[in-house]
Design an enzyme around this catalytic site. Structure first.
Site, short mmCIF file in Angstrom:
data_model
loop_
_atom_site.label_atom_id
_atom_site.label_comp_id
_atom_site.label_asym_id
_atom_site.label_seq_id
_atom_site.Cartn_x
_atom_site.Cartn_y
_atom_site.Cartn_z
N ASP A 44 0.93 -1.23 0.04
CA ASP A 44 0.09 0.05 -0.06
C ASP A 44 0.79 1.34 0.03
OD1 ASP A 44 0.75 -0.19 2.82
OD2 ASP A 44 -1.11 0.06 3.61
N ASP A 82 -0.85 -6.28 -0.11
CA ASP A 82 -1.38 -5.56 0.95
C ASP A 82 -3.13 -5.49 1.02
OD1 ASP A 82 0.49 -5.00 2.98
OD2 ASP A 82 1.15 -3.31 1.94
N LYS A 112 -0.92 -9.51 2.84
CA LYS A 112 -0.45 -9.25 3.98
C LYS A 112 -1.00 -8.03 4.91
CE LYS A 112 3.43 -5.79 3.74
NZ LYS A 112 3.00 -5.04 4.49
N GLU A 114 -1.06 -5.57 8.54
CA GLU A 114 -0.02 -4.96 9.52
C GLU A 114 -0.90 -5.31 11.00
OE1 GLU A 114 0.53 -0.69 9.02
OE2 GLU A 114 1.26 -1.35 7.01
N GLU A 181 9.64 -4.40 10.15
CA GLU A 181 10.04 -3.12 9.66
C GLU A 181 10.63 -1.78 10.70
OE1 GLU A 181 7.12 -1.12 7.11
OE2 GLU A 181 8.08 0.58 6.91
O1 KIV Z 1 3.48 -1.34 1.49
C1 KIV Z 1 4.47 -1.61 1.45
O2 KIV Z 1 5.30 -1.31 0.36
C2 KIV Z 1 5.23 -2.50 2.65
C3 KIV Z 1 6.81 -2.56 2.39
C4 KIV Z 1 7.22 -1.34 2.92
C5 KIV Z 1 7.05 -3.87 3.29
O3 KIV Z 1 4.52 -2.73 3.35
#
Ligand code: KIV
Length: 257
Positions: A44, A82, A112, A114, A181
């Site tokens: 994202d 994401d 993915k 968070e 991160e």
């Molecule tokens: O959104 C993204 O590109 C990420 C990376 C920074 C791992 O989550």
């Protein structure tokens, strides 16, 4: 041979570093895939090319649209997408619906998300049980920018222990891999040693099982880079020079000849 989530776990066991980069469109995805990048993340951070200040405004529809383009460029890399802000935190059903759309409509192999707080763990477990591979993401989680800022996380003993416990809990919940991160390198090492699933670091030191960077940072296209990014080329200057040369030639009637 296309990369699978199981392959990443084998690579961790073999201590073969995993190379990951972000892509938000067909052109870059095709170049990264042909260059042999193992994992392509439709992150994202796409907020950058949409002109948003943070990742918060990115919508599920925007992720789907760009992920479909990336899919057309990816033949071998594992493709992870994401889940954007507030498309999974509300309830397990919301997460299942968003993740399901990503897998069904884009052909990505994994999502993915968070955070590693207790409600999230239940969501990860249920998605994994439904056959949706989930990559976790702890440490600096940019969707929490208004709580955490963009500074390094895990600097105190207590914060470091909390992130370690979140990572362990995410593995136990069924995550197949986890992004770390902007945390101290020692914490990156500690988590990497503790987990059986691969850790993919971004600003988490050299000991993670793999590394990821935002491709526009690597190429020198982002307006501002985080302190841990490495700029491998300066495409902004190359592009500026090319378009200025073109403009001059048009104005001077040198192009077309
Ligand atoms: O959104 C993204 O590109 C990420 C990376 C920074 C791992 O989550």
């Amino acid at each position: 041979m296309p990369v699978t989530t199981q392959q990443l776990i084998q690579w961790k066991q073999q201590r073969r570093p995993i190379v990951a980069l972000t892509a938000w469109d067909y052109v870059i995805a095709h170049i990264l895939d042909a260059a042999g990048i193992d994992l392509i993340l439709v992150g994202d951070t796409m907020a950058i090319i949409l002109g948003y200040e943070t990742t918060l405004p990115v919508s599920l529809e925007e992720m789907l649209h760009h992920a479909k383009a990336v899919r057309r460029g990816v033949k071998n890399a594992l493709m992870v997408v994401d889940l954007p802000f507030l498309t999974y935190q509300e309830s397990f059903q919301q997460a299942m619906n968003s993740a399901g759309r990503i897998l069904k409509e884009t052909g990505a192999q994994a999502v993915k998300m968070e955070g590693g707080y207790p409600v999230m763990l239940d969501t990860v477990a249920r998605l994994a049980q439904a056959g949706i591979p989930v990559m976790g993401h702890v440490g600096l989680t940019p969707q929490s920018i208004h709580q955490l800022g963009l500074k390094q996380q895990g600097k105190t003993q207590e914060a470091s222990e909390r992130i370690l416990q979140q990572a362990i809990a995410l593995e136990q919940a069924g995550a197949f891999s986890i992004v770390l991160e902007h945390i101290p390198a020692e914490l990156g090492l500690q988590i990497t040693q503790k987990l059986s699933i691969p850790t993919i670091g971004i600003g988490a030191g050299p000991h993670c099982d793999g590394q990821v960077l935002v491709t526009s940072d690597v190429l020198g296209l982002s307006e501002k880079q985080p302190p841990f990014a490495k700029i491998y080329t300066s495409l902004k200057e190359t592009i500026t020079k090319a378009v200025q040369d073109y403009a001059s030639e048009v104005r001077e009637r040198k192009f077309p000849q």
